[in-house]
Each structure stands twice: as C-alpha cells, then as structure tokens.
Design a protein around this motif. Structure first.
Motif, short mmCIF file in Angstrom:
data_model
loop_
_atom_site.label_atom_id
_atom_site.label_comp_id
_atom_site.label_asym_id
_atom_site.label_seq_id
_atom_site.Cartn_x
_atom_site.Cartn_y
_atom_site.Cartn_z
N TYR A 234 0.87 -1.17 0.00
CA TYR A 234 0.00 0.00 0.00
C TYR A 234 0.91 1.22 0.00
CZ TYR A 234 -3.50 -3.48 1.10
OH TYR A 234 -4.31 -4.60 1.05
N SER A 235 1.11 1.82 -1.17
CA SER A 235 2.11 2.87 -1.32
C SER A 235 1.62 4.23 -0.80
CB SER A 235 2.52 3.00 -2.79
OG SER A 235 3.11 1.80 -3.25
N GLY A 236 0.34 4.49 -0.87
CA GLY A 236 -0.20 5.76 -0.42
C GLY A 236 -0.63 5.70 1.03
N ASP A 237 -1.23 6.79 1.52
CA ASP A 237 -1.71 6.84 2.89
C ASP A 237 -2.83 5.83 3.10
OD1 ASP A 237 0.08 8.88 3.31
OD2 ASP A 237 -1.43 10.48 3.25
N VAL A 238 -2.85 5.22 4.29
CA VAL A 238 -3.89 4.27 4.67
C VAL A 238 -4.64 4.83 5.87
CG1 VAL A 238 -4.39 1.96 5.56
CG2 VAL A 238 -2.65 2.26 3.78
N THR A 239 -5.96 4.95 5.74
CA THR A 239 -6.80 5.42 6.84
C THR A 239 -7.82 4.35 7.18
OG1 THR A 239 -6.56 7.73 6.13
CG2 THR A 239 -8.36 7.22 7.66
N ILE A 240 -7.81 3.92 8.44
CA ILE A 240 -8.78 2.93 8.91
C ILE A 240 -9.82 3.69 9.72
CG2 ILE A 240 -9.10 0.76 10.15
CD1 ILE A 240 -6.02 0.33 9.76
N ASN A 241 -11.01 3.82 9.16
CA ASN A 241 -12.04 4.68 9.73
C ASN A 241 -12.84 3.97 10.82
OD1 ASN A 241 -11.58 6.89 7.76
ND2 ASN A 241 -12.31 5.38 6.29
N GLY A 257 3.64 2.43 2.38
CA GLY A 257 4.55 3.45 1.86
C GLY A 257 4.22 4.86 2.31
N GLY A 258 3.02 5.05 2.86
CA GLY A 258 2.60 6.38 3.32
C GLY A 258 2.25 6.36 4.79
N THR A 277 6.44 -3.17 7.37
CA THR A 277 7.32 -2.04 7.08
C THR A 277 6.48 -0.78 6.91
OG1 THR A 277 7.29 -2.53 4.71
CG2 THR A 277 9.07 -3.49 6.00
N PHE A 278 6.96 0.32 7.50
CA PHE A 278 6.26 1.60 7.46
C PHE A 278 7.24 2.67 6.96
CE2 PHE A 278 4.26 -1.00 10.66
CZ PHE A 278 2.92 -0.67 10.65
N ALA A 279 6.77 3.49 6.01
CA ALA A 279 7.61 4.58 5.52
C ALA A 279 7.04 5.95 5.90
CB ALA A 279 7.76 4.50 4.00
N GLY A 280 5.92 5.96 6.61
CA GLY A 280 5.28 7.21 6.99
C GLY A 280 4.98 7.27 8.47
N PHE A 297 10.63 0.97 10.50
CA PHE A 297 10.14 2.31 10.20
C PHE A 297 11.26 3.07 9.49
CE2 PHE A 297 7.53 0.74 13.60
CZ PHE A 297 6.26 1.23 13.31
N SER A 298 11.02 3.44 8.22
CA SER A 298 12.09 3.97 7.38
C SER A 298 11.88 5.42 6.97
CB SER A 298 12.22 3.12 6.12
OG SER A 298 11.03 3.16 5.37
N GLY A 299 10.82 6.06 7.42
CA GLY A 299 10.51 7.41 6.98
C GLY A 299 11.45 8.46 7.54
#
Length: 332
Positions: A234-241, A257-258, A277-280, A297-299
């Motif tokens: 999942y390269s963009g932002d992920v929002t769990i509502n 990725g986000g 893995t988390f980049a954001g 965490f690589s951001g």
C-alpha cells in the motif's frame, strides 16, 4: 422499445458492402429486450453486411441480451462501440446473459474504452465480457464472473450486494470503490493505480495473491489478508475509519509506503510473526494489535502519535521518528 435489430441476414448482392451504422446520442434509450447486431457475408466474392451500434453519449439500457450474429467468414463483422464521438456513453446491462455470440468465425467486437465510457452490469448473477474497459460498474446482486477481464483503465465500482473475483491479473488505472454490502475476493493479482475505498459493510479479501495500491486506501468495511503468498503493498496513505477492520491473519508481510492512521473505532490487527514495514507516520486513535515480527520504520521526519498506546514487541528505525504519543517497545 421492446427490441432493436441492427443489420440482417440478407446477403448483399454482388460485391455490395453495407455498413449499417446506428449512432446513439439520446440521453436515455431503453431496450427492454435484446439488442441484436447481425452481420452477413457468405464468401470472399460476395457482398457484406457489417453493422455497428455506436454509443457516443447518453445512456442505453439493454434488459435482455446484446446478441451478436455473424457468418462463418472472417470478414463478417458485428460491432458495438463506445469509442467514437463524445465517448461519454453509459451502457447498462441488466439481463442475466448480457452477451451472446453466434459461434461462427465472424468477428464480434465490443469496444468499451472510450475516454468517458461506462459499462454497468446491473442484474443478478452475470458474466462480464472479457474485453478492456474504461469505467466498469458491477451493481445489483449475485456473482459477477470476471473471467479473463484484465484491464479497467478508469474506475472499477462494486455496489449493492454483488460478489466478484478476478481470475486473471487485473490492472485498474483509476479508483476501486466498494459500497453497499459488495464483496471482492482476489483470485489473481490486483494492480491499482488510483485510490482504494472499502466502504462500510463491504469486504475485500486478499488470499494467496499480490495486491499493489499506488493511491490512498480508506477502510470503513473489512480488508482481510489471508495468505503469506503474494506481496501486499500500500504505497499511499492508509486510513482505517470508524468501524473499519484492516487485518492480516497468517503472518503476511505488509508494506505501507505512506502514513497509517487508525481512527477512533478503527482496528488494525496483525498476527503471528508478520514483518511489517512503514515509511510514513503511524497514528493510533483506535485499536492496534501488532504481530511479534519485525516492524521497520524507514521514513524521514515522521511521527508516532495518537490517543492510544502503540505497543510493538520489536521495532527497527532506519529513518527519523518523533514520539508524539505513547510508544511501548520491548526490543528496539
């Protein structure tokens, strides 16, 4: 109208060619029965009758079947196209058998990739014709069979109570949206260039397949990963509502990725020793249950935050993170 027939089985005299075009720009054109597109050509020395139904704009509804008939000759061509003129037409197919073919060696063409073209399969259980689409909507009820459908260059929408599964690798160039109680189970790779929206009451299941989402992911329903086979990215932002469930069940590695935001009432659940893995940023205002596997965490210049504790057994930070919330780590 009850039914529409374009072309006929009459053999043109001599070498006469009849193209039989019909262009539709009517705002609403409803055909309760069948749309028959009939071509005839007996031999290379004879004439040909090759009809084209050209949906340029407006909406055409077919309650029965788009019925192709061609001769046993490769120059016998029956065409339904949405790729001419304004290219903004909508074709709504509500019959149980949206398309039928004659079985002859003639060419039966459906061009659905006009720049603004939308095809809607709106009935019960239906087979989706195996062509490339611009925008594709699966609505109504029952199972929509996506055998050999490989390309939707625009948006793919599943709504109402439909269920579907892709048997071939599928690329969606726009957004994928699930609404109502729709359920999609991947049966092959899904590559999504746009955004993913898993609406409240819907389900997206990712078994032993690869999913790659370039845009944002919004989860208000259930997004479940059930196999370690295939990559999950999942390269963009992920929002769990609120009410959303983002789960992995058997040690699947997932790459974000986000930014990942768990809203109040949202749940992110990992299992076993899954490597994440988390980049954001990671923000937890809901419920976060991490796996015991490595969390990397690589951001750069990112944060841990949220009203609720982020408790992770094993963390590796290769970027730079500020702890603006409550972070509990057993091994750092």
């Amino acid at each position: 109208c009850a039914s529409v027939t374009l072309g006929n089985t009459v053999q043109p005299s001599g070498n006469e060619t009849s193209s039989c075009p019909l262009s539709s720009t009517i705002s609403t054109f409803s055909i309760a029965g069948n749309l028959a597109i009939v071509s005839q050509r007996i031999s290379a020395a004879s004439g040909e009758n090759n009809p084209t139904f050209d949906l340029q704009s407006g909406s055409v509804t077919v309650g029965g079947t788009v019925a192709y008939t061609t001769a046993a000759n490769g120059a016998s061509i029956a065409t339904l196209t949405m790729a001419n003129g304004a290219q903004s037409g909508t074709l709504i197919l509500s019959g149980s058998t949206p398309f039928t073919d004659s079985g002859n060696s003639g060419v039966e063409t459906f061009a659905a990739t006009g720049t603004g073209a939308t095809v809607v399969y709106s009935g019960g259980a239906q087979t989706v014709r195996a062509v490339a689409y611009r925008n594709l909507t699966l609505s109504g009820s029952g199972s929509k069979t996506l055998t050999s459908v490989t390309s939707v260059s625009g948006n793919l929408v599943l709504s109402d109570s439909v269920t579907a599964s892709n048997t071939s690798a599928l690329t969606v160039g726009g957004n994928l949206t699930l609404s109502g109680t729709a359920a999609l189970t991947l049966g092959n790779t899904l590559t999504l260039t746009g955004n993913l929206e898993v609406g409240s009451g819907t389900t997206l299941t990712v078994p032993a397949e690869t999913i790659a989402v370039t845009g944002t992911t919004s989860v208000s329903g259930t997004l479940t990963h059930t196999s370690t086979t295939g990559t999950k990215t999942y390269s963009g932002d992920v929002t769990i509502n609120n009410g959303g469930l983002f789960t992995e069940t058997v040690n699947e590695a997932i790459s974000f990725g986000g930014n990942v935001t768990i809203s109040s009432g949202g749940t992110l659940t990992e299992n076993g020793t899954a490597a994440m893995t988390f980049a954001g940023n990671l923000q937890n205002n809901g419920t976060y249950t991490p796996s015991t596997g490595a969390h990397t965490f690589s951001g750069a210049t990112k944060t841990f935050s949220g009203a609720n504790t982020i408790s992770i057994p094993t963390v590796t930070v290769t970027g730079t993170y500020a702890n603006n919330g409550t972070l509990a780590v057993a091994t750092l």
